[in-house]
Design a protein around this motif. Structure first.
Motif, PDB file in Angstrom:
ATOM      1  N   ALA A   1       0.832  -1.211   0.000  1.00 41.70           N
ATOM      2  CA  ALA A   1       0.000   0.000   0.000  1.00 41.70           C
ATOM      3  C   ALA A   1       0.860   1.251   0.000  1.00 41.70           C
ATOM      4  CB  ALA A   1      -0.935  -0.017   1.213  1.00 41.70           C
ATOM      5  N   VAL A   2       1.915   1.237   0.809  1.00 42.77           N
ATOM      6  CA  VAL A   2       2.845   2.368   0.845  1.00 42.77           C
ATOM      7  C   VAL A   2       3.503   2.557  -0.519  1.00 42.77           C
ATOM      8  CG1 VAL A   2       5.091   3.081   1.757  1.00 42.77           C
ATOM      9  CG2 VAL A   2       3.299   2.324   3.307  1.00 42.77           C
ATOM     10  N   GLY A   3       3.980   1.441  -1.106  1.00 42.41           N
ATOM     11  CA  GLY A   3       4.626   1.540  -2.403  1.00 42.41           C
ATOM     12  C   GLY A   3       3.694   2.058  -3.482  1.00 42.41           C
TER      13      GLY A   3
ATOM     14  N   PRO B   1       7.016   2.914 -15.010  1.00 46.63           N
ATOM     15  CA  PRO B   1       6.306   3.134 -13.734  1.00 46.63           C
ATOM     16  C   PRO B   1       4.868   2.632 -13.742  1.00 46.63           C
ATOM     17  CG  PRO B   1       7.551   5.079 -14.345  1.00 46.63           C
ATOM     18  CD  PRO B   1       7.605   4.164 -15.515  1.00 46.63           C
ATOM     19  N   LEU B   2       4.187   2.743 -14.899  1.00 41.25           N
ATOM     20  CA  LEU B   2       2.820   2.234 -14.970  1.00 41.25           C
ATOM     21  C   LEU B   2       2.800   0.706 -14.842  1.00 41.25           C
ATOM     22  CD1 LEU B   2       1.261   4.463 -17.771  1.00 41.25           C
ATOM     23  CD2 LEU B   2       0.578   4.379 -15.379  1.00 41.25           C
ATOM     24  N   ILE B   3       3.788   0.060 -15.443  1.00 44.00           N
ATOM     25  CA  ILE B   3       3.857  -1.405 -15.361  1.00 44.00           C
ATOM     26  C   ILE B   3       4.127  -1.847 -13.927  1.00 44.00           C
ATOM     27  CG2 ILE B   3       5.175  -3.429 -16.064  1.00 44.00           C
ATOM     28  CD1 ILE B   3       5.588  -2.072 -18.770  1.00 44.00           C
ATOM     29  N   VAL B   4       5.145  -1.249 -13.280  1.00 45.17           N
ATOM     30  CA  VAL B   4       5.469  -1.667 -11.908  1.00 45.17           C
ATOM     31  C   VAL B   4       4.356  -1.277 -10.946  1.00 45.17           C
ATOM     32  CG1 VAL B   4       7.944  -1.582 -12.329  1.00 45.17           C
ATOM     33  CG2 VAL B   4       6.809   0.448 -11.472  1.00 45.17           C
ATOM     34  N   GLY B   5       3.677  -0.146 -11.228  1.00 43.86           N
ATOM     35  CA  GLY B   5       2.532   0.219 -10.397  1.00 43.86           C
ATOM     36  C   GLY B   5       1.414  -0.794 -10.515  1.00 43.86           C
ATOM     37  N   GLY B   6       1.203  -1.317 -11.728  1.00 42.09           N
ATOM     38  CA  GLY B   6       0.201  -2.360 -11.912  1.00 42.09           C
ATOM     39  C   GLY B   6       0.563  -3.641 -11.189  1.00 42.09           C
TER      40      GLY B   6
END
Length: 774
Positions: free
Chosen positions: A250-252, A277-282
């Motif tokens: 959740a923090v990440g 960033p969108l990929i790692v966020g997903g």
């Protein structure tokens, strides 16, 4: 002369934050130790599993103070701290000051509560281990402040936290889709071999493997283990609980979202910078969904609200939109949560039970908090003490609640139970410091351009060396999860590099702090040290730098202050080794030898090894428990129905040795029920073997104290009723049996299947009740 001296003093004051050797070394050490905190099940801190890291945190802090002392000694600097009361009050009321004062007060409360545990003879080993751990957490917070005095370093710390969350998300996804299926399949194959009994040598090897891993071969414990292994789907990463992993994810996610929001709103946005960033966020969002942690989901929503509310507040002032910022935020959060829930339902990750059981989960949280309030009522000044919550909670556990929890699942209540009213006050100051840091204009003087990079490569490599080096020294065998742990650190480094290209979001660390605090309001535990190391790192990066580029904590005091600090931290490190790490490791070594002796049937060799373990760690109740079990093993295995009357006699010396071992076990933790429970059952066995009424009376006396400390357990009530019946206390047995039946009824109403009595036990209960009424 005075002008030259002034220039020299100014150069020294700036040197610690800009010199290559000191800050770079501090940053490397911080990254290595900080990353290691995410690779072990920190719930084991109560048992001393993380004391080696605690020692390193304290030693690193002592070294940092020595570095400052050396830097300060280069010129004659008396003090740079204003001695006025107004200046001191201003520093203490700042966000950083509130957190520093709060942490100091909380740590004082922890040690004062630990002293009280020693005074009342609670679980002293658990209290001392956690007191050392929290001293190390304080050292971590101080070292992080020294490192974060440079803007580039604090931004690197935030990127590192986000990168670690990505690595842990990959770990969790691997666990969900590979670890659970393969482990369940291997376990079922081993159980089939054991149940078939066609290969005795292979069965014996499997039994030894199960015992070494703590897997019981039969009974309710086996059923619970199989239920967790075969039916659990929530990833927990390298930790013991899925909620711990969920809090970090959740923090990440909030940190990643903050960087993406800043990049999106910039006038120089480059789409190619948003792809990774969108990929790692997903990936992080997907693993967060897999954990099914409702508290983490709520914390994420609140953290995103804080992030977007501040952003829209600023936009509202500029554009004067008709819609208020709250409407924008509610719309964005609502659409995002609806999208995530839809994806979860369509993929089968989120089922109806996850949503429908949310009110029930909250209801159980209220039961936990009610019981914790009873613990606070028992010990309002000192609290239960670190690692001693469960012993007092059992007496206040609501009948509708089935779990014998280790903490209240609320970090504020836990702070009071953990460290008394002083610790609770300190925790409130820490929360106040976090809340004060959430101001859109607090960081206005900080640079908004892309910062310089402080690469954590050396620190991440040091993390791998430290983690696997310690496992090798501990004699642990490398498994597939160790490979995944190494991959987690590699992915964290890759994530760090990808995020360092994005724009800095000044409010993301504050929003992440709120996310973690909200999560810990429903799933917090002060024994889970990783979450608190993460929180204080976030708090440090959330606190704004002072306008001259230096943090409040980086003001250089007089040389004697640095010297005194270095001595105090070094003394704490030495105490951690002498009273914590050394006895725990020596005791574990003898304990492992004793377990091996038991597997080959060498009872006396095992008993001797356990006695050596108790001598090595005189504070541990666990070692005394093993001594009692080993010394009474032969006694408990004897069946009076198969032994002639003339062979039932026991040597007085053997009985006295067993009673002495039981008394030592009880004295090692007078609050716990386990010692008296074991002794009561031994007395009952002695009564069965000798028919002496004194033993059954002693059994009843001990068991009544057990039930008084845990009155909501139907099985214990039934057992007490049987002993009272054997002792001739028929009215008391009837009353106790009726209590057991009432508890059993409540368990069935609330669906506590793990607490149900068996069919034979219910028949015994009815027999006692009907016989007593007749």
């Amino acid at each position: 002369m005075n002008r030259a001296r002034a220039k020299k003093i100014k150069a020294v004051q700036l040197a610690p934050d800009s010199a290559a050797t000191g800050p770079t070394g501090h940053f490397t050490v911080f990254v290595a130790l900080f990353s290691c905190a995410f690779l072990w099940p920190s719930l084991g801190a109560v048992n001393g599993d993380g004391l080696h890291l605690a020692f390193l945190w304290l030693a690193a802090m002592s070294g940092a103070f020595l570095w400052r002392l050396w830097q300060t000694s280069r010129v004659d600097v008396e003090s740079s701290v204003s001695g006025s009361a107004t200046g001191l009050l201003k520093v203490c009321s700042s966000p950083d000051g509130l957190v520093t004062v709060g942490l100091t007060i909380f740590l004082f409360g922890v040690w004062l509560s630990t002293w009280n545990v020693f005074r009342v003879s609670g679980d002293r080993r658990a209290a001392l281990n956690l007191a050392f751990e929290w001293t190390a957490i304080s050292a971590c917070a101080c070292l992080c402040r020294i490192v974060a005095a440079r803007l580039a370093c604090r931004r690197s710390i935030v990127n590192l936290i986000a990168g670690v969350s990505v690595g842990l998300a990959v770990y969790g996804i691997w666990q969900k889709h590979h670890y659970y299926p393969t482990t369940a399949k291997a376990y079922l194959e081993q159980r089939q071999i054991l149940e078939a009994g066609t290969n005795p040598s292979e069965a014996a090897k499997i039994q030894q493997e199960f015992l070494s891993k703590g897997i019981l071969l039969d009974g309710p414990a086996r059923e619970l283990f199989e239920k967790r292994l075969l039916h659990s789907t929530e990833p927990f990463g390298p930790f013991a609980l899925a909620n711990t992993l969920a809090g970090i994810l959740a923090v990440g996610f909030v940190l990643l979202s903050g960087r993406l929001v800043s990049e999106w709103r910039s006038r120089e946005v480059h789409w190619k910078n948003l792809v990774v960033p969108l990929i790692v966020g997903g990936i992080v969002a997907w693993c967060l969904i897999l954990t099914k942690s409702r508290t983490a989901w709520v914390g994420t929503g609140v953290g995103m609200s804080v992030l977007l509310m501040a952003r829209h507040t600023r936009s509202q002032r500029e554009t004067r939109s008709i819609l208020g910022p709250g409407a924008h935020v509610i719309l964005i959060i609502g659409v995002s949560m609806a999208l995530l829930l839809t994806i979860g339902f369509l993929t089968g990750v989120i089922d109806r039970e996850v949503v429908l059981e949310s009110p029930r989960s909250l209801q159980f949280r209220t039961f936990y908090w009610t019981g914790a309030a009873g613990v606070v009522g028992d010990e309002p000044l000192f609290g239960a003490g670190p690692g001693n919550f469960r012993q007092l909670y059992l007496a206040h556990k609501p009948l509708e609640s089935s779990e014998s929890i280790q903490d209240p699942h609320n970090f504020l209540l836990d702070a009071w139970c953990f460290a008394g009213v002083i610790g609770f006050s300190g925790m409130l100051l820490i929360v106040a410091g976090v809340m004060r840091a959430i101001r859109p204009d607090a960081h206005a003087h900080e640079v908004t351009a892309r910062p310089e990079s402080v690469l954590p490569v050396a620190g991440l490599f040091g993390c791998l060396v430290l983690h696997f080096g310690w496992r090798w020294l501990s004699g642990a065998t490398l498994e597939s999860q160790d490979t995944v742990a190494a991959a987690t650190i590699v992915v964290a480094g890759i994530g760090f590099i990808a995020l360092s290209k994005l724009r800095w979001n000044r409010l993301a660390p504050s929003a992440a702090c709120v996310t973690l605090l909200v999560h810990m309001l429903g799933a917090g535990g002060l024994q889970i040290t990783t979450l608190w190391i993460l929180l204080f790192a976030l708090v440090t990066t959330a606190v704004p730098l002072s306008p001259d580029g230096r943090s409040y904590a980086s003001v250089i005091p007089a040389r004697i202050g640095w010297m005194l600090g270095a001595v105090i931290w070094a003394a704490a490190a030495a105490a951690t080794v002498y009273w914590g790490l050394t006895p725990v490791l020596e005791s574990r070594l003898h304990h492992s030898v004793g377990q091996q002796r038991l597997r080959v049937g060498d009872k006396w060799g095992a008993l001797h090894a356990f006695e050596l373990a108790a001598v090595a760690d005189p504070l541990s109740p666990t070692m005394r428990q093993h001594i009692v079990k080993a010394s009474a093993y032969s006694l408990m295995q004897r069946d009076p129905r198969k032994i002639p009357a003339e062979g039932k006699g026991l040597a007085d010396d053997d009985i006295k040795a067993i009673e002495s071992a039981c008394a030592s076990y009880i004295q090692s933790d007078t609050r716990a029920i386990d010692g008296r429970l074991t002794r009561a059952r031994i007395y009952h066995q002695l009564y069965r073997l000798t028919d002496q009424s004194g033993y059954i009376e002693s059994c009843v006396d001990d068991f009544r104290q057990v039930v008084a400390r845990h009155p909501t357990n139907a099985l214990l009530q039934l057992e007490l009723a049987l002993y009272e019946e054997a002792a001739g206390y028929i009215p008391a047995a009837l009353e106790t049996a009726q209590k057991a039946k009432n508890i059993e009824t409540v368990n069935h109403v609330w669906g506590h299947s793990d607490q149900y009595l068996s069919e034979d036990q219910r028949k015994t209960l009815d027999r006692i009740i009907n016989g007593g009424r007749q």
